[in-house]
Design a protein around this motif. Structure first.
Motif, short mmCIF file in Angstrom:
data_model
loop_
_atom_site.label_atom_id
_atom_site.label_comp_id
_atom_site.label_asym_id
_atom_site.label_seq_id
_atom_site.Cartn_x
_atom_site.Cartn_y
_atom_site.Cartn_z
N ASP A 175 109.34 122.06 113.35
CA ASP A 175 109.72 122.85 112.16
C ASP A 175 110.33 124.18 112.59
OD1 ASP A 175 109.96 124.10 109.75
OD2 ASP A 175 107.85 123.91 109.16
N PHE A 176 111.61 124.38 112.25
CA PHE A 176 112.28 125.63 112.64
C PHE A 176 112.49 126.56 111.44
CE2 PHE A 176 115.64 122.50 111.83
CZ PHE A 176 116.55 123.18 111.04
N THR A 177 111.71 126.35 110.36
CA THR A 177 111.85 127.19 109.16
C THR A 177 111.57 128.65 109.47
OG1 THR A 177 111.12 125.32 107.80
CG2 THR A 177 111.12 127.49 106.77
N ASN A 178 110.46 128.92 110.14
CA ASN A 178 110.07 130.30 110.44
C ASN A 178 111.09 130.98 111.36
OD1 ASN A 178 108.02 132.50 110.30
ND2 ASN A 178 107.93 132.11 112.52
N ASP A 179 111.57 130.24 112.35
CA ASP A 179 112.56 130.80 113.27
C ASP A 179 113.87 131.12 112.55
OD1 ASP A 179 110.79 130.61 115.37
OD2 ASP A 179 111.52 128.63 116.03
N TYR A 180 114.17 130.32 111.56
CA TYR A 180 115.43 130.52 110.81
C TYR A 180 115.35 131.77 109.93
CZ TYR A 180 119.36 129.47 107.71
OH TYR A 180 120.53 129.54 106.98
N TYR A 181 114.23 131.93 109.22
CA TYR A 181 114.11 133.05 108.28
C TYR A 181 113.55 134.32 108.93
CZ TYR A 181 115.32 129.95 104.45
OH TYR A 181 116.00 129.10 103.60
N ASN A 182 112.93 134.17 110.10
CA ASN A 182 112.40 135.35 110.82
C ASN A 182 112.86 135.28 112.27
OD1 ASN A 182 110.46 136.35 108.61
ND2 ASN A 182 109.83 134.21 108.90
N PRO A 183 114.16 135.41 112.49
CA PRO A 183 114.67 135.25 113.85
C PRO A 183 114.25 136.39 114.77
CG PRO A 183 116.41 136.03 112.38
CD PRO A 183 115.21 135.73 111.52
N LYS A 184 114.01 136.06 116.03
CA LYS A 184 113.71 137.06 117.05
C LYS A 184 114.98 137.35 117.84
CE LYS A 184 108.94 135.44 117.53
NZ LYS A 184 107.94 134.83 118.44
N GLU A 185 115.12 138.56 118.23
CA GLU A 185 116.34 138.98 118.91
C GLU A 185 116.55 138.16 120.18
OE1 GLU A 185 118.43 143.02 120.70
OE2 GLU A 185 116.51 143.14 119.63
N GLY A 186 117.74 137.59 120.28
CA GLY A 186 118.09 136.81 121.46
C GLY A 186 117.55 135.39 121.46
N GLN A 187 116.78 135.03 120.42
CA GLN A 187 116.18 133.69 120.38
C GLN A 187 117.17 132.66 119.85
OE1 GLN A 187 113.12 133.18 117.47
NE2 GLN A 187 112.24 131.36 118.44
N GLU A 188 117.27 131.54 120.52
CA GLU A 188 118.09 130.43 120.05
C GLU A 188 117.17 129.40 119.42
OE1 GLU A 188 120.71 128.69 122.86
OE2 GLU A 188 121.66 130.59 123.41
N ILE A 189 117.54 128.96 118.23
CA ILE A 189 116.72 127.98 117.52
C ILE A 189 116.93 126.60 118.12
CG2 ILE A 189 116.26 126.89 115.29
CD1 ILE A 189 117.22 129.42 113.93
N GLU A 190 115.85 126.01 118.59
CA GLU A 190 115.93 124.66 119.13
C GLU A 190 115.64 123.66 118.01
OE1 GLU A 190 113.41 124.13 122.46
OE2 GLU A 190 114.29 125.79 123.61
N ARG A 191 116.59 122.81 117.76
CA ARG A 191 116.44 121.84 116.68
C ARG A 191 116.28 120.43 117.26
NH1 ARG A 191 120.92 123.55 112.07
NH2 ARG A 191 120.34 125.76 111.92
#
Length: 412
Positions: free
Chosen positions: A157-173
Motif C-alpha cells: 500500500d503506497f497511499t501514505n507515501d503518496y499523500y505524505n511524501p518524504k524528501e528524496g523518497q521514491e514510491i515503490e509500486r
C-alpha cells in the motif's frame, strides 16, 4: 400462370406496386437485422466475464461535506464504511476501488516495459489500459484468481507515501497485471518480476473482462495496485461480495449502513453487477427491442397492404376473371391466379430486400457493433413475407372463386 400478364397488370398500378415492394423489402431488412441485434445482445449478456458477477454489488457515492477534502479524513471514513458493510449478515467481503469493471472509459493510462527504448514503436492497444487501485483484497473480492506470483499485501500500500511524501523518497509500486496484458507488454519473456512504467509486476491474475465493448484481448487489459485514491470530488466506489442468494437483502441495507457512518454523502447508485451489466448493454437491448416492435408492425402492415392490394386487384379484374370462369377455368385456377401476383411481388421484394438487409446493416455498424447478415436469417425473413402475403391474399382469392360467370360477363 402467365408471368408476362402479371407483370403487365402490376405496371398498370405502378405507384401502389412500388410502395408495396419497398415496404416488403424494408420489412425483410428490418427482420434480419432485428434478429442479429437480438442475438448479439443476448450473447453479450450471457458471455462469462470471468469474475463473480452474480454475487457482487457496486456502490457509487459522492461526499458533500468539505471535511472529505482532507485525504486522511476521506481514508478514515472509507475504512469505517468497509468495516460496517463487511459486518452485515450475508456479506463475505467489501473493498474500495477507484473505478468499477463493466464500464466505458475510466482511469486509463499507457503500460510499457520500463527499459523500452524511447524510439520504440508501441502498440496503440497499450495506450489506454485501465488502472485499478484497491486494497490488498481487491482482486479476491471480485472472485479473480492469481495464477502466477502473489497477490498484493498491506506492505504494498503506497497511499501514505503518496499523500505524505518524504524528501528524496521514491514510491515503490508493486502491481498485478492480467494474463493478456503481461503477454502483450513482455511478449518474449516472463512478466513476473519485470519493471513497468507503472511499477513492478509481482503477480499475474486470470483474465476477466473489464470492458465488454473492447475487441480481442484488449477487453482483458488491466493492472491493480494497492492504493486508496482520496479525492472528495472523485467520489467513493465500493464493491460488496455477498453469499449466494443474499444479493437483494444486502443491497437493501447498504444505503442506511453507509449513511450511518457519515450522512453527508450523495449515494448516486447501488447496483448489483447483473443490473450493471444489463444497464451497460441497455443501448443494444433497447435498439433490438425497438427493431422488434418495428418488425412486428411492418409484418402487420404487410398483411394489411397485401390484403388491400389483392382486393383491389380482384375488384379491377372481375370482368377478366368472369371471362376465364366462362371459358372453363376452375376455382383453383382462379385462386392460383390471385396468389400468383402476390408471390411475384414477394419474389421481387426478396431480391430488393438483399440490398435493404445489407444497407441497414452497414448503417447500424456505423453506430454499434453488429454481426454480418446471415443467409439463413434472410431465407427465414423471405419465407415470413411469403407466408404473411399468402395468408392476407387468401380471403380475396377465396371470394374471387364465388364470382358467377354470368354475373361477371353481363357487361359484354
Amino acid at each position: 400462370m402467365n408471368i408476362k400478364a402479371l407483370l403487365k397488370s402490376l405496371r398498370l398500378r405502378k405507384f401502389a406496386t412500388t410502395l408495396l415492394l419497398l415496404q416488403l423489402s424494408l420489412t425483410i431488412g428490418l427482420m434480419v437485422n432485428t434478429v442479429i441485434l437480438t442475438n448479439s445482445a443476448q450473447e453479450k449478456l450471457k458471455t462469462p466475464l470471468g469474475f463473480n458477477v452474480d454475487n457482487l454489488i457496486a456502490v457509487e457515492l459522492t461526499p458533500t461535506s468539505a471535511q472529505f477534502r482532507d485525504p486522511s479524513y476521506f481514508q478514515s471514513i472509507t475504512q469505517q464504511d468497509i468495516a460496517k458493510i463487511t459486518a452485515l449478515d450475508g456479506v463475505i467481503s467489501a473493498a474500495y476501488y477507484n473505478q468499477l469493471p463493466i464500464q466505458n472509459g475510466g482511469w486509463n493510462g499507457n503500460v510499457q516495459a520500463a527499459d523500452l527504448p524511447d524510439d520504440a514503436i508501441t502498440s496503440q492497444d497499450l495506450a489506454y489500459v485501465p488502472h485499478f487501485f484497491s486494497s490488498e483484497i481487491g482482486l479476491k473480492n471480485l472472485g479473480v484468481e492469481i495464477i502466477e506470483g502473489r497477490g498484493l499485501t498491506s506492505e504494498d500500500d503506497f497511499t501514505n507515501d503518496y499523500y505524505n511524501p518524504k524528501e528524496g523518497q521514491e514510491i515503490e509500486r508493486q502491481i498485478i497485471v492480467s494474463e493478456s496484458l503481461a503477454k502483450r507488454v513482455f511478449p518474449n519473456k516472463p512478466a513476473l518480476g519485470e519493471l513497468t512504467n507503472n511499477g513492478r509486476v509481482v503477480g499475474i491474475y486470470k483474465d476477466f473482462i473489464v470492458n465488454p465493448n473492447q475487441p480481442r484481448d484488449i477487453k482483458y487489459f488491466a493492472l491493480f495496485g494497492n492504493f486508496m485514491y482520496s479525492q472528495s470530488d472523485f467520489g467513493q466506489r465500493y464493491i460488496v461480495q455477498v453469499e449466494p442468494g443474499q444479493l437483494a437483502q444486502v443491497q437493501e441495507k447498504l444505503r442506511d449502513t453507509i449513511l450511518s457512518v457519515h450522512p453527508e454523502r450523495d449515494i448516486t447508485r447501488i447496483q448489483s453487477m447483473p443490473e450493471r451489466l444489463t444497464h451497460f448493454f441497455s443501448e443494444e437491448t433497447g435498439l433490438a427491442s425497438l427493431f422488434a416492435v418495428l418488425s412486428f408492425l411492418m409484418v402487420g402492415v404487410t398483411v394489411v397492404s397485401s390484403f388491400a392490394h389483392a382486393h383491389f386487384h380482384v375488384t379491377q379484374q372481375r370482368k377478366y376473371i368472369g371471362i376465364r370462369r366462362a371459358l372453363g377455368a376452375r376455382k383453383k385456377d382462379i385462386m392460383l391466379y390471385v396468389f400468383s401476383e402476390n408471390w411475384l411481388m414477394s419474389l421481387i421484394a426478396s431480391i430488393i430486400g438483399i440490398f435493404a438487409v445489407i444497407g441497414l446493416n452497414i448503417m447500424l455498424s456505423q453506430v454499434i457493433e453488429i454481426d454480418k447478415p446471415d443467409v439463413m436469417l434472410y431465407c427465414l425473413a423471405v419465407l415470413t413475407i411469403f407466408l404473411a402475403g399468402t395468408l392476407a391474399t387468401w380471403l380475396p382469392a377465396f371470394k374471387t372463386t364465388k364470382i358467377s360467370p354470368v354475373t361477371a360477363t353481363r357487361t359484354l
